[in-house]
Design an enzyme around this catalytic site. Structure first.
Site, PDB file in Angstrom:
ATOM      1  CE  LYS A  54      31.143  52.239  33.202  1.00 16.94           C
ATOM      2  NZ  LYS A  54      32.044  52.511  34.301  1.00 16.94           N
ATOM      3  CD  GLN A  98      32.297  51.527  37.870  1.00 10.71           C
ATOM      4  OE1 GLN A  98      32.136  51.116  36.724  1.00 10.71           O
ATOM      5  NE2 GLN A  98      32.293  52.818  38.154  1.00 10.71           N
ATOM      6  CG  ASP A 121      37.839  53.774  32.503  1.00 10.65           C
ATOM      7  OD1 ASP A 121      36.931  54.337  31.869  1.00 10.65           O
ATOM      8  OD2 ASP A 121      37.690  53.261  33.631  1.00 10.65           O
TER       9      ASP A 121
END
Ligand code: NAP
Length: 297
Positions: A54, A98, A121
């Protein structure tokens, strides 16, 4: 019939090119640089490699990118305070924590602490709710990637019979929610199957578009697929090692047999996978524009 492949690698490359242009435009015209922080707690090898990928992509696109590594022992309170710091940081438009987190930290509490405007997200309940009512700012990344694969492969969703296998909060439910909206690239009739479904094949055989996110190799075999269907295989299953010592991957669909029946199919790897990070980048650009009051072009 042998299916044509839908290359997620190629579609992701196209979208990244567009995002790079948009990022350059935002910088030049508005003095805005999209900012993304990825927070990693502990040293889970899979999480480390996801976060590294990412960060690499966000740097390639020219984002302000911050990788914040925290020890496994960080307290829940300290992690929540860290998120609050980034909620208030005007240079950061997207916050990604994460998952999974260590057991002593309540994941739900952490995800709820992210400012919904920075929730790139798309997991915050505010954003989940907005998706449900057709007002989404950010679509969750994997389902958003699936929708883009369909749109950019010229697959007509309007009026299509879609069957989704799997009802997780990160893939199955949101892709069903996206595709039932009365919107472009959606407007489908959607059935969702799960382990409580009686006679799954009865449903999957009706699907013009079949999306499989079960997390089980061979959950869908050729006899369960309609001739000419579009098959999107979301599954990523590790099934041993290649001679080079790399994990061997397969999806949830019996690819070799199903490709002889489908019209279009995504491979694993190289299908849905490359789209997920790309859609995170797209959400971050969107977040930067929303924060600066810049309309979408
Ligand atoms: P998950 O949370 O384990 O959910 C799996 C879902 O599939 C559940 O709803 C389960 O039903 C259903 N299911 C499992 N076996 C089934 C069967 N035999 N028949 C019918 N339904 C079945 O998984 P997930 O997070 O959605 O992920 C699914 C797969 O996609 C995994 O392989 C994951 O690694 C992959 N994935 C890939 C990406 C990517 O970027 N490529 C991103 C996310 C996930 P119940 O609810 O009844 O248990």
């Amino acid at each position: 019939m042998t299916a044509k492949l839908i290359s997620g690698t190629e579609v992701a490359r196209q979208i990244r090119e567009e995002l790079k242009e948009e990022t350059d435009r935002l910088k030049e015209k508005f003095n805005v640089t999209p900012g993304l922080v990825t927070i990693l707690v502990g040293q889970n090898p899979a999480s480390m490699s996801y976060v590294t990928a990412k960060q690499k992509t966000s740097k390639e696109l020219g984002f302000h990118s911050v990788q914040d590594n925290q020890p496994e022992t960080i307290s829940e309170g300290d992690l929540l305070a860290l998120i609050e710091k980034y909620n208030r940081d005007p240079q950061i438009h997207g916050i990604l924590v994460q998952l999974p987190l260590p057991k002593h930290i309540n994941e739900t509490k952490v995800l709820y602490a992210i400012d919904p405007k920075k929730d790139v997200d798309g997991f915050h309940p505010v954003n989940v709710g907005k998706l449900m009512i057709g007002e989404a700012d950010y679509l969750p990344c994997t389902p958003a990637g699936i929708q883009q694969l369909l749109i950019r492969s010229g697959v007509k969703t309007d009026g299509a019979e879609v069957v989704v296998v799997g009802r997780s909060n990160i893939v199955g439910k949101p892709i069903a929610n996206i595709l039932i909206q009365k919107q472009k690239g959606a407007n489908a009739t959607v059935t969702v199957c799960h382990t409580g479904t009686k006679e799954m094949a009865f449903h999957t055989r009706r699907a013009e578009i079949l999306i499989v996110a079960a997390g089980k190799p061979n959950a869908v075999t050729a006899d369960m697929v309609k001739e000419g269907a579009v098959v999107i295989d979301v599954g990523v299953n590790r099934i041993g090692m290649t001679p080079e010592g790399k994990a061997k991957l397969c999806g949830d669909v019996d690819f070799e047999a199903v490709k002889e029946k489908a019209s279009l199919i995504t491979p694993v790897p190289g299908g849905v996978g490359p789209m997920t990070i790309t859609m995170l980048m797209l959400n971050t650009v969107k977040a930067a524009k929303l924060a600066a009051g810049i309309p979408a072009v």
